[in-house]
Design a protein around this motif. Structure first.
Motif, short mmCIF file in Angstrom:
data_model
loop_
_atom_site.label_atom_id
_atom_site.label_comp_id
_atom_site.label_asym_id
_atom_site.label_seq_id
_atom_site.Cartn_x
_atom_site.Cartn_y
_atom_site.Cartn_z
N TYR A 40 24.12 -46.48 28.96
CA TYR A 40 25.24 -45.76 28.33
C TYR A 40 25.37 -46.14 26.85
CZ TYR A 40 30.25 -44.27 28.00
OH TYR A 40 31.44 -43.69 27.67
N LEU A 41 25.33 -47.43 26.57
CA LEU A 41 25.48 -47.89 25.18
C LEU A 41 24.36 -47.34 24.30
CD1 LEU A 41 26.92 -49.58 23.04
CD2 LEU A 41 25.83 -51.64 23.98
N SER A 42 23.15 -47.33 24.84
CA SER A 42 22.04 -46.79 24.05
C SER A 42 22.21 -45.28 23.84
CB SER A 42 20.70 -47.10 24.72
OG SER A 42 20.59 -46.41 25.94
N ALA A 43 22.83 -44.60 24.79
CA ALA A 43 23.08 -43.17 24.63
C ALA A 43 24.16 -42.92 23.58
CB ALA A 43 23.51 -42.56 25.98
N ILE A 44 25.21 -43.74 23.60
CA ILE A 44 26.27 -43.60 22.59
C ILE A 44 25.69 -43.72 21.18
CG2 ILE A 44 28.30 -44.77 21.63
CD1 ILE A 44 29.19 -45.36 24.52
N ARG A 45 24.70 -44.59 21.02
CA ARG A 45 24.12 -44.82 19.70
C ARG A 45 23.14 -43.72 19.27
NH1 ARG A 45 23.63 -49.42 16.98
NH2 ARG A 45 21.37 -49.23 16.86
N THR A 46 22.78 -42.84 20.19
CA THR A 46 21.74 -41.85 19.84
C THR A 46 22.13 -40.40 20.09
OG1 THR A 46 20.79 -42.34 21.99
CG2 THR A 46 19.74 -43.40 20.10
N LEU A 47 23.08 -40.16 20.99
CA LEU A 47 23.45 -38.78 21.32
C LEU A 47 24.78 -38.43 20.66
CD1 LEU A 47 22.74 -38.70 25.19
CD2 LEU A 47 21.18 -38.11 23.33
N ILE A 100 15.49 -42.28 24.24
CA ILE A 100 14.39 -42.93 24.96
C ILE A 100 13.83 -44.09 24.13
CG2 ILE A 100 12.07 -42.56 25.91
CD1 ILE A 100 14.42 -41.26 27.51
N HIS A 101 13.69 -43.87 22.83
CA HIS A 101 13.16 -44.94 21.98
C HIS A 101 14.15 -46.09 21.83
CE1 HIS A 101 10.53 -41.49 20.46
NE2 HIS A 101 9.80 -42.28 21.24
N GLU A 102 15.41 -45.76 21.95
CA GLU A 102 16.46 -46.78 21.82
C GLU A 102 16.38 -47.82 22.95
OE1 GLU A 102 18.43 -46.86 19.22
OE2 GLU A 102 19.89 -48.37 19.83
N ILE A 111 16.50 -52.28 27.61
CA ILE A 111 16.64 -51.75 28.96
C ILE A 111 15.34 -52.06 29.70
CG2 ILE A 111 17.12 -49.73 30.38
CD1 ILE A 111 18.30 -48.37 27.89
N VAL A 112 15.47 -52.58 30.90
CA VAL A 112 14.28 -52.99 31.65
C VAL A 112 13.72 -51.79 32.41
CG1 VAL A 112 13.40 -54.54 33.45
CG2 VAL A 112 15.23 -55.32 31.91
N ASP A 113 12.45 -51.50 32.18
CA ASP A 113 11.75 -50.47 32.97
C ASP A 113 12.34 -49.06 32.80
OD1 ASP A 113 9.88 -49.55 34.91
OD2 ASP A 113 11.33 -49.86 36.54
N PHE A 114 12.84 -48.77 31.60
CA PHE A 114 13.32 -47.40 31.33
C PHE A 114 12.09 -46.54 31.03
CE2 PHE A 114 16.18 -44.38 28.89
CZ PHE A 114 17.08 -44.19 29.92
N PRO A 115 12.13 -45.23 31.32
CA PRO A 115 10.97 -44.40 30.97
C PRO A 115 10.63 -44.57 29.49
CG PRO A 115 12.51 -43.15 32.29
CD PRO A 115 13.18 -44.46 31.98
N SER A 116 9.35 -44.69 29.19
CA SER A 116 8.96 -44.95 27.81
C SER A 116 8.72 -43.65 27.05
CB SER A 116 7.71 -45.82 27.77
OG SER A 116 6.69 -45.17 28.50
#
Ligand SMILES: *[C@@H]1O[C@H](CO)[C@@H](O)[C@H](O)[C@H]1NC(C)=O
Ligand SMILES: *[C@@H]1O[C@H](CO)[C@@H](O)[C@H](O)[C@H]1NC(C)=O
Ligand SMILES: *[C@@H]1O[C@H](CO)[C@@H](O)[C@H](O)[C@H]1NC(C)=O
Ligand SMILES: *[C@@H]1O[C@H](CO)[C@@H](O)[C@H](O)[C@H]1NC(C)=O
Ligand SMILES: *[C@@H]1O[C@H](CO)[C@@H](O)[C@H](O)[C@H]1NC(C)=O
Ligand SMILES: [Fe+2]
Length: 591
Positions: A285-292, A421-423, A429-434
């Motif tokens: 969620y935090l990584s999404a807030i920073r990118t979306l 995704i790059h974030e 994030i462990v094992d997130f799609p690259s």
């Protein structure tokens, strides 16, 4: 400063708190959400840049797992959520304390806790506000039944048990396995009928004075005759002892062994849940807030699923694992050990892996479904109920993604989505799609986020504690005499929590319970049911939400109809496990 207030509201309004929303006259643009493209407006781009600058990765709290929000926007937003939830939680605890006082008076008047049967009196017509439905039917009457114990591995805590592979080393031997199961341990293993739940990793934990716990390893097996899933043996690994207990031991010895196992299972389930559901969903969620952008439809879905999300690790740190807090008081291991255990489950990948813990992948990995080796598990209540919910979530997410992305190139061209995704790398994030190059990957990510905060969280935490996994006498949170190093226990009572500790245990677990959510908009059935958001998503998504809600209501009726049959079973179990009733379980993390 005015700009800061604007930003705060911008974010708080989008993920408004159930426990005291921050109101403001500022109104959102009610136009449709839109995906991010390189031709997105410069207003959108600058708002996003400002948001990104204001949400930073701060140190983890309540254990050393995922980053916790910091920065000029993230810090205050997280703090506001934490504060408002602490206020809600204090009020709830104060109310629950009334129930605790009544229960205490009632058990004292009844002469206290002198036998295991007396524990049922702790639930009889008590906890009226905090846990009015009491333990699941069957739990207080059938707890000595071996099938009740083993089926909990396939319902209450399905996250540890593994099917033992053909060539795996057996951690301990069971000399009378043949007499119990009709096959030797080695034969059970080579026919794929042997299972293991291993909590030996809890042995290192120092124990607090006067309280005791084991570090159990247990075998289960699929019975060659009945095909039932049953317990075979438990090795508690008590200091200075290599005792192995089986159903052939005396009633007391075997029952105590199962209780020792239950405590390890409870401890595991709670710290696994803290990493696997809270830490993982928060960092995504935090990584999404920073990118979306706030105009992005995926952001809207995540705000919905992650309601109040920043509050729960705060409450864990301040009101649960804090020095002198409930964990210190009620368990054999201190709150600081809970933090340590949470960290080790997270850093090994067990709780933190994103893709490896997708619903089916997680169960397949442990040989519980689609196993090419050994017989199928004939009744798997967690999988049975979770499958229905998971499939419905996936159907909704499929329509949602397809309504925004007509083809693969639209996904690739969505610069915000690609940035998300790059974030994952700076977010750790462990094992997130690259890479995100197709719709399926996005559907998988969103389905898993919804699954984690609803199904996984609800199974291991929230209502499950008061209804099942924290219910006495079968699930003590600590033992109060040194655990045996020889068989022949004549009385289990010296090991059991006495009145104060028993009331303390129930008081703790009912704080996680949410009886007021039953049949309300907070439940899984209403996961996407927000007209404000849906109005900005269009007809297809609105229709998908209706279908989802109806399917969930339908399944709720199926679950609520389960009764004991002539075989003494309720939905394949000796107790009516209804944790995943979609009209009862919460769609969000809740606590
Ligand atoms: C619906 O979502 C909007 C926007 O996130 C939010 O402000 C509102 O409180 C939500 N309504 C309900 C009933 O949850
Ligand atoms: C935390 O757990 C590890 C084992 O995973 C152990 O080696 C270490 O001593 C523990 N730390 C504390 C502070 O107990
Ligand atoms: C994606 O970008 C490529 C190259 O700029 C373009 O040809 C294609 O039409 C775009 N696709 C969509 C769905 O916008
Ligand atoms: C609801 O359940 C009934 C049978 O139990 C089934 O016929 C019907 O298709 C279901 N409806 C939905 C929306 O799942
Ligand atoms: C479990 O308990 C219920 C109600 O207390 C009873 O009807 C049922 O027969 C019991 N089942 C077993 C297997 O003991
Ligand atoms: Fe939780």
């Amino acid at each position: 400063m005015p700009k800061m207030r604007y930003q705060l509201c911008f974010l708080l309004c989008a993920s408004s708190s159930a426990h005291g929303a921050v109101l403001s006259p500022w109104r959102r643009d009610m136009s449709h959400f839109s995906i991010g493209t390189s031709s997105s407006s410069s207003t959108r781009a600058s708002a996003l840049a400002e948001k990104r600058a204001g949400w930073e990765y701060g140190p983890s709290i309540a254990g050393n797992t995922a980053f916790y929000p910091a920065g000029s926007i993230g810090g205050p937003v997280a703090k506001a959520q934490g504060d408002s939830f602490e206020a809600f939680s204090d009020k709830l605890s104060a109310k629950n304390d009334e129930d605790a006082k009544a229960a205490q008076a009632s058990i004292v008047a009844a002469g206290g806790l002198n036998t295991l049967d007396d524990y049922a009196k702790l639930y009889n017509g008590l906890w009226k506000e905090s846990a009015p439905k009491g333990p699941y039917p069957g739990l207080l009457t059938n707890y000595t039944d071996d099938l009740l114990f083993s089926m909990a591995q396939l319902s209450d805590n399905p996250y540890k048990i593994v099917r033992v592979s053909k060539d795996a080393k057996l951690p301990f031997s069971v000399s009378n396995a043949d007499a119990i199961s009709g096959q030797t341990l080695e034969a059970l293993r080579s026919s794929g009928r042997l299972f293991l739940a291993d909590y030996l990793d809890q042995k290192y934990q120092p124990q607090s004075a006067g309280k005791y716990g084991a570090a159990c390893q247990a075998y289960f097996y699929i019975d060659p005759k009945s095909q039932n899933f049953l317990p075979l043996a438990i090795k508690p690994n008590v200091e200075g002892s290599d005792l192995v207990y089986t159903p052939r031991d005396s009633t007391n010895d075997w029952l105590l062994a199962k209780m020792m196992f239950n405590l390890n299972s409870f401890w595991y389930a709670q710290w696994y849940h803290l990493g696997a559901t809270h830490a993982v969903s928060e960092i995504v969620y935090l990584s999404a807030i920073r990118t979306l952008s706030e105009e992005h439809p995926v952001m809207a879905i995540l705000h919905r699923l992650m309601k109040d999300a920043w509050a729960f690790r705060v409450i864990g740190r301040d009101n649960l694992i804090n020095p002198g807090g409930p964990i210190d008081q009620l368990f054999p291991w201190a709150g600081s050990q809970a933090g340590n255990y949470t960290d080790s489950l997270y850093h090994s990948g067990e709780s933190s892996s994103f893709q490896a813990n997708y619903f089916e992948a997680n169960l397949k990995k442990r040989g519980l479904i689609d196993s090419s080796f050994g017989p199928e598990i004939k009744a798997f209540p967690f999988y049975r109920d979770a499958s229905v919910i998971h499939a419905a979530i996936r159907r909704f997410m499929t329509t949602f993604v397809e309504s925004y992305y007509k083809d693969t190139s639209a996904i690739v061209n969505d610069t915000e989505l690609q940035a998300w995704i790059h974030e994952a790398i700076p977010a750790q994030i462990v094992d997130f799609p690259s890479a995100l190059k197709d719709k399926q990957t996005l559907i998988d990510i969103l389905t898993h986020m919804a699954h984690l905060v609803s199904v996984v969280h609800g199974t291991l935490n929230t209502n499950a504690l008061a209804a099942s996994t924290g219910v006495l006498p079968f699930h003590p949170l600590a033992f109060y005499s040194p655990l045996p190093t020889a068989k022949g226990v004549t009385d289990i009572m010296p090991f059991m929590p006495q009145v104060e500790a028993a009331i303390g245990q129930i008081s703790l677990v009912v704080d996680f319970n949410r009886p007021t959510f039953v049949n309300s908009g907070e439940t899984i059935s209403h996961m996407f049911d927000n007209t404000t958001i849906l109005a900005r998503m269009g007809k297809e998504v609105e229709k998908a939400e209706q279908d989802f809600r109806l399917a969930m209501k339908n399944y709720s009726a199926v679950i609520r109809d389960r009764r004991f049959g002539e075989d003494g079973l309720c939905g394949d179990m000796p107790y009516c496990w209804t944790t995943l009733d979609p009209d009862t379980a919460s769609y969000w993390l809740t606590i």
